[in-house]
Structure formats: structure tokens, C-alpha cells
Design a protein around this motif. Sequence first.
Motif, short mmCIF file in Angstrom:
data_model
loop_
_atom_site.label_atom_id
_atom_site.label_comp_id
_atom_site.label_asym_id
_atom_site.label_seq_id
_atom_site.Cartn_x
_atom_site.Cartn_y
_atom_site.Cartn_z
N LEU A 100 0.77 -1.30 0.07
CA LEU A 100 -0.14 0.06 -0.15
C LEU A 100 0.79 1.19 0.02
N PRO A 101 0.76 2.02 -0.71
CA PRO A 101 1.36 3.60 -0.73
C PRO A 101 1.36 4.12 0.57
N ALA A 102 2.55 4.64 0.74
CA ALA A 102 2.50 5.47 2.04
C ALA A 102 1.45 6.62 2.26
N ARG A 103 1.54 7.33 0.87
CA ARG A 103 0.61 8.33 0.91
C ARG A 103 -0.91 8.04 1.10
N ARG A 104 -1.33 7.00 0.68
CA ARG A 104 -2.67 6.49 0.95
C ARG A 104 -2.88 6.03 2.46
N LEU A 105 -1.87 5.52 3.10
CA LEU A 105 -1.71 4.94 4.25
C LEU A 105 -2.13 6.34 5.47
N VAL A 106 -1.23 7.24 5.17
CA VAL A 106 -1.42 8.74 5.84
C VAL A 106 -2.68 9.14 5.51
N GLU A 107 -3.23 9.24 4.52
CA GLU A 107 -4.70 9.47 4.08
C GLU A 107 -5.88 8.86 4.99
N LEU A 108 -5.59 7.61 5.07
CA LEU A 108 -6.32 6.68 5.86
C LEU A 108 -6.42 7.29 7.21
N THR A 109 -5.19 7.35 7.88
CA THR A 109 -5.11 7.67 9.14
C THR A 109 -5.73 8.99 9.35
N ARG A 110 -5.52 9.76 8.48
CA ARG A 110 -6.27 11.37 8.70
C ARG A 110 -7.75 10.96 8.59
N GLU A 111 -8.33 10.20 7.83
CA GLU A 111 -9.71 10.12 7.90
C GLU A 111 -10.30 9.49 9.07
N LEU A 112 -9.56 8.37 9.49
CA LEU A 112 -9.94 8.01 10.74
C LEU A 112 -9.83 8.68 11.79
N ARG A 113 -9.24 9.47 12.18
CA ARG A 113 -8.87 10.61 13.25
C ARG A 113 -10.05 11.62 12.93
N GLY A 114 -10.27 12.00 11.61
CA GLY A 114 -11.45 12.92 11.42
C GLY A 114 -12.65 12.17 11.86
N ALA A 115 -12.82 10.99 11.56
CA ALA A 115 -14.08 10.38 11.96
C ALA A 115 -14.39 9.87 13.25
N GLY A 116 -13.27 10.16 14.13
CA GLY A 116 -13.66 10.26 15.63
C GLY A 116 -12.75 9.18 16.25
N ALA A 117 -11.84 8.55 15.52
CA ALA A 117 -10.78 7.70 16.38
C ALA A 117 -9.65 8.49 16.97
N GLU A 118 -9.51 8.40 18.24
CA GLU A 118 -8.50 9.20 18.99
C GLU A 118 -7.28 8.33 18.71
N ARG A 119 -6.96 7.07 18.64
CA ARG A 119 -5.78 6.65 18.38
C ARG A 119 -6.00 5.54 17.25
N VAL A 120 -5.04 5.76 16.14
CA VAL A 120 -5.01 4.72 15.15
C VAL A 120 -3.78 3.89 15.33
N MET A 121 -3.84 2.55 15.33
CA MET A 121 -2.83 1.64 15.72
C MET A 121 -2.58 0.83 14.32
N LEU A 122 -1.34 0.82 14.13
CA LEU A 122 -1.02 -0.09 12.90
C LEU A 122 -0.40 -1.14 13.24
N VAL A 123 -1.20 -2.26 12.62
CA VAL A 123 -0.76 -3.65 12.89
C VAL A 123 0.16 -4.23 11.88
N THR A 124 1.54 -4.68 12.45
CA THR A 124 2.34 -4.86 11.40
C THR A 124 3.05 -6.22 11.85
N GLU A 125 3.96 -6.92 11.06
CA GLU A 125 4.72 -8.12 11.42
C GLU A 125 5.93 -7.82 11.80
N ARG A 126 6.22 -8.47 12.83
CA ARG A 126 7.46 -8.13 13.40
C ARG A 126 8.49 -9.56 13.28
N ALA A 127 9.58 -9.28 13.17
CA ALA A 127 10.51 -10.56 12.98
C ALA A 127 11.72 -10.45 13.73
N LEU A 128 11.99 -11.49 14.19
CA LEU A 128 13.08 -11.77 15.19
C LEU A 128 14.32 -11.96 14.31
N GLN A 129 15.41 -11.06 14.32
CA GLN A 129 16.46 -11.44 13.77
C GLN A 129 17.64 -10.99 14.48
#
Length: 129
Positions: A100-129
Motif C-alpha cells: 500500500l502506498p504510504a501516501r494512501r496510508l497517511v490519508e486513511l489515518t487522517r480520515e480515521l482521526r477525522g471520523a472520531g478515532a482518538e488513536r490509530v494503531m498500525l498492525v504490523t509483522e515483527r520478525a526476530l533477527q
Amino acid sequence: MRPIAKAKPQREPTIALINIVFLMLVFFMVAGTLSQPLDSDLNLVETRELEGRAPPNALVVHADGRMTYAGQDRASVAEFIDALPEEERDTVRLLPDRALPARRLVELTRELRGAGAERVMLVTERALQ
């Protein structure tokens, strides 16, 4: 006649100071990146065969921008927020595709904040290396 003695050029003491500071910088960089080794009798969980699933209350955003929540397509962020239970609207989990392009991700987080979300948490994959 006596020859005039030439003044010896004084060495610049800042060179030695710069060398010491540089060595200290290298030391702290190396010391800060070393990690404690794992116990030799510790066996980590293998997740190669584990089927990846999104958390049940996360908005999944695919690489093409399509959004799904609980297996259902969502046309907009507002539709997603309306589908959430009232007590889960303050903290929203967003599961973006890696492509997903980073620009679209930033737009989505702004939209979520504007729609009433106080916190937006990104769920990611974490690797042990």
C-alpha cells in the motif's frame, strides 16, 4: 650576531580530542547494538505454517486500496466507523498491506482521526533477527 630562534609551531590539541570523541562514538554505537544472546535451551515458536489472520476489529487495507472489515468490503472509512461497536471507536486498528502506498496510508489515518478515532494503531509483522 646571534640567530633569532624560530618559534616551534604548536600542535593543535583539538585533533586528539576529535579522535577521542570519535572513538567514544564508535564504542557507544557498537555497545548499543549488541543484544543479550538467547538462552541455548530456548526453542522459539515456529510460525511458518501458521495461517495469518487479521485481528477481528482491524480495518484491512489491501494494496489496491480496497478496505475490508470482518470479511466484508467497506466503501469508506465512515462505513467502517459506523460498523464498529461504540466502545471500540476510540482506538482503531489498521492492517495495511505492505504494498500500500504510504501516501494512501497517511490519508486513511487522517480520515480515521477525522471520523472520531482518538488513536490509530498500525498492525504490523515483527520478525526476530
